[in-house]
Design a protein around this motif. Structure first.
Motif, short mmCIF file in Angstrom:
data_model
loop_
_atom_site.label_atom_id
_atom_site.label_comp_id
_atom_site.label_asym_id
_atom_site.label_seq_id
_atom_site.Cartn_x
_atom_site.Cartn_y
_atom_site.Cartn_z
N GLY A 254 52.20 -11.68 2.34
CA GLY A 254 52.13 -10.64 1.33
C GLY A 254 52.54 -11.04 -0.06
N THR A 255 52.79 -12.34 -0.30
CA THR A 255 53.20 -12.77 -1.63
C THR A 255 52.01 -12.88 -2.59
OG1 THR A 255 53.08 -15.10 -0.95
CG2 THR A 255 55.23 -14.01 -0.77
N LEU A 256 50.80 -13.01 -2.05
CA LEU A 256 49.61 -12.98 -2.89
C LEU A 256 49.07 -11.56 -2.93
CD1 LEU A 256 47.54 -16.19 -2.05
CD2 LEU A 256 48.82 -15.70 -4.12
N PRO A 257 48.82 -11.03 -4.12
CA PRO A 257 48.37 -9.64 -4.21
C PRO A 257 46.94 -9.46 -3.72
CG PRO A 257 48.30 -10.68 -6.37
CD PRO A 257 48.95 -11.67 -5.45
N ILE A 258 46.69 -8.27 -3.20
CA ILE A 258 45.34 -7.86 -2.80
C ILE A 258 44.91 -6.75 -3.76
CG2 ILE A 258 44.09 -6.51 -1.07
CD1 ILE A 258 44.15 -9.29 -0.21
N GLU A 259 43.73 -6.90 -4.33
CA GLU A 259 43.24 -5.90 -5.26
C GLU A 259 42.85 -4.62 -4.54
OE1 GLU A 259 39.65 -6.90 -7.39
OE2 GLU A 259 40.44 -5.96 -9.22
N ARG A 260 43.13 -3.50 -5.16
CA ARG A 260 42.75 -2.20 -4.60
C ARG A 260 41.71 -1.57 -5.54
NH1 ARG A 260 46.22 0.57 -1.32
NH2 ARG A 260 45.83 2.48 -2.50
N ARG A 261 40.45 -1.75 -5.19
CA ARG A 261 39.39 -1.21 -6.02
C ARG A 261 38.21 -0.81 -5.14
NH1 ARG A 261 37.65 -4.58 -11.22
NH2 ARG A 261 39.82 -4.03 -11.67
N GLU A 262 37.59 0.30 -5.45
CA GLU A 262 36.43 0.75 -4.67
C GLU A 262 35.22 -0.11 -5.00
OE1 GLU A 262 35.43 5.10 -3.56
OE2 GLU A 262 34.19 4.64 -5.33
N PHE A 263 34.52 -0.54 -3.95
CA PHE A 263 33.30 -1.32 -4.16
C PHE A 263 32.34 -1.10 -3.01
CE2 PHE A 263 35.87 -4.16 -1.58
CZ PHE A 263 34.96 -4.80 -0.75
N ASP A 264 31.11 -1.51 -3.21
CA ASP A 264 30.04 -1.34 -2.22
C ASP A 264 30.06 -2.53 -1.27
OD1 ASP A 264 27.72 -1.04 -0.77
OD2 ASP A 264 26.50 -0.45 -2.49
N LEU A 265 30.59 -2.31 -0.06
CA LEU A 265 30.67 -3.40 0.92
C LEU A 265 29.29 -3.86 1.35
CD1 LEU A 265 32.37 -5.21 2.76
CD2 LEU A 265 32.32 -3.38 4.46
N ALA A 266 28.35 -2.92 1.49
CA ALA A 266 27.00 -3.29 1.92
C ALA A 266 26.35 -4.24 0.93
CB ALA A 266 26.14 -2.03 2.07
N ALA A 267 26.54 -4.00 -0.36
CA ALA A 267 25.96 -4.89 -1.38
C ALA A 267 26.58 -6.27 -1.29
CB ALA A 267 26.17 -4.29 -2.77
N LEU A 268 27.91 -6.32 -1.05
CA LEU A 268 28.59 -7.61 -0.93
C LEU A 268 28.05 -8.38 0.27
CD1 LEU A 268 30.85 -9.62 -1.65
CD2 LEU A 268 32.39 -8.26 -0.21
N LEU A 269 27.88 -7.70 1.39
CA LEU A 269 27.38 -8.36 2.59
C LEU A 269 25.95 -8.86 2.39
CD1 LEU A 269 28.80 -5.89 5.25
CD2 LEU A 269 29.54 -8.26 4.86
N VAL B 195 37.73 0.60 -0.27
CA VAL B 195 38.70 0.19 -1.28
C VAL B 195 39.34 -1.10 -0.81
CG1 VAL B 195 40.84 0.77 -2.48
CG2 VAL B 195 39.12 2.53 -2.05
N GLY B 196 39.25 -2.13 -1.62
CA GLY B 196 39.82 -3.40 -1.22
C GLY B 196 39.57 -4.47 -2.26
N ASP B 197 39.73 -5.71 -1.83
CA ASP B 197 39.60 -6.87 -2.71
C ASP B 197 38.22 -7.49 -2.50
OD1 ASP B 197 39.82 -9.38 -4.02
OD2 ASP B 197 41.99 -9.29 -3.82
N ARG B 198 37.29 -7.15 -3.39
CA ARG B 198 35.91 -7.61 -3.24
C ARG B 198 35.81 -9.13 -3.28
NH1 ARG B 198 30.85 -8.82 -5.24
NH2 ARG B 198 29.18 -7.37 -4.64
N GLU B 199 36.54 -9.75 -4.19
CA GLU B 199 36.45 -11.20 -4.34
C GLU B 199 36.95 -11.92 -3.09
OE1 GLU B 199 38.07 -14.85 -7.19
OE2 GLU B 199 38.49 -12.76 -7.73
#
Length: 215
Positions: free
Chosen positions: A92-107, A122-126
């Motif tokens: 947990g020392t590295l942060p995880i971004e909390r942002r809404e994104f389109d998972l289907a588009a990423l996949l 909501v999560g870390d898209r990168e």
């Protein structure tokens, strides 16, 4: 009375096992952190010296040896950074971004066929993009016919699957660069409340449709 005593013993045994597991995890985390600290200082100085090496010495054998040394030092440095990233994700020392994104588009960017019912999470898209890219590469490196990943909404979870070669020797999935990709995937997906595992003949990532990394 006998049943109550047996149940109390079982609970006490479970608590002991959980304490031992927690201690083992803490010990591993401390060990990895200590080893990374010890590795990074000599690696940094070695990399600096590698950058100062001449492009050629006039001796073919020496030039070949220097090129091999430089390549292996950079490889060790890369693996060290990967371990540091995995460790940071797990503890947990590295942060995880909390942002809404389109998972289907990423996949879809990584070649997955996505079934209807796609939505946002909501999560870390990168970080998740790195996970899916590396898993696709890992499965592709196993050989066999090309297989397009598939993703679908299964109840309150996303099921994201990569079919494995039918004649796969399972150990090959957990060695070398593949093992690093899997550890990274488990660390990142775990921070999103999901899991990574082998089901039947597929490597499967399960992600909550409402995946929200801890703040």
């Amino acid at each position: 009375m006998r049943e109550l005593t047996s149940e109390a013993r079982a609970r006490a045994s479970l608590r002991r096992h959980n304490r031992v597991l927690a201690e083992l995890v803490a010990t591993r985390t401390e060990l990895v952190s200590a080893m990374l600290h010890e590795l990074r200082t000599p690696l940094a100085s070695t990399l600096a010296m590698v950058e100062m090496l001449p492009e050629g010495t006039g001796d073919p054998r020496l030039d070949e040896a220097l090129e091999l040394i430089a390549r292996n030092v950079r490889r060790i440095a890369g693996v060290t950074e990967q371990i540091a990233t995995i460790s940071g994700m797990e503890n947990g020392t590295l942060p995880i971004e909390r942002r809404e994104f389109d998972l289907a588009a990423l996949l879809a960017e990584h070649g997955f066929a996505v079934a209807a019912g796609a939505g946002t999470i909501v999560g870390d898209r990168e970080r998740l993009g790195q996970v899916f890219g590396r898993l696709v590469d890992a499965v592709g490196a196993l050989g066999g016919p090309p297989s397009r990943g598939e993703a679908s909404a299964d109840g309150d979870h996303w099921r994201i699957a990569l079919r494995l070669p039918p004649d796969l020797v399972t150990d090959r999935l957990f060695t070398g660069a593949n093992a690093t990709a899997l550890m990274f995937a488990r660390a990142v997906v775990g921070r999103h409340g999901g899991t990574v595992g082998v089901e039947s003949a597929s490597l499967v990532v399960s992600l909550p449709r409402s995946a929200r990394p801890p703040g």
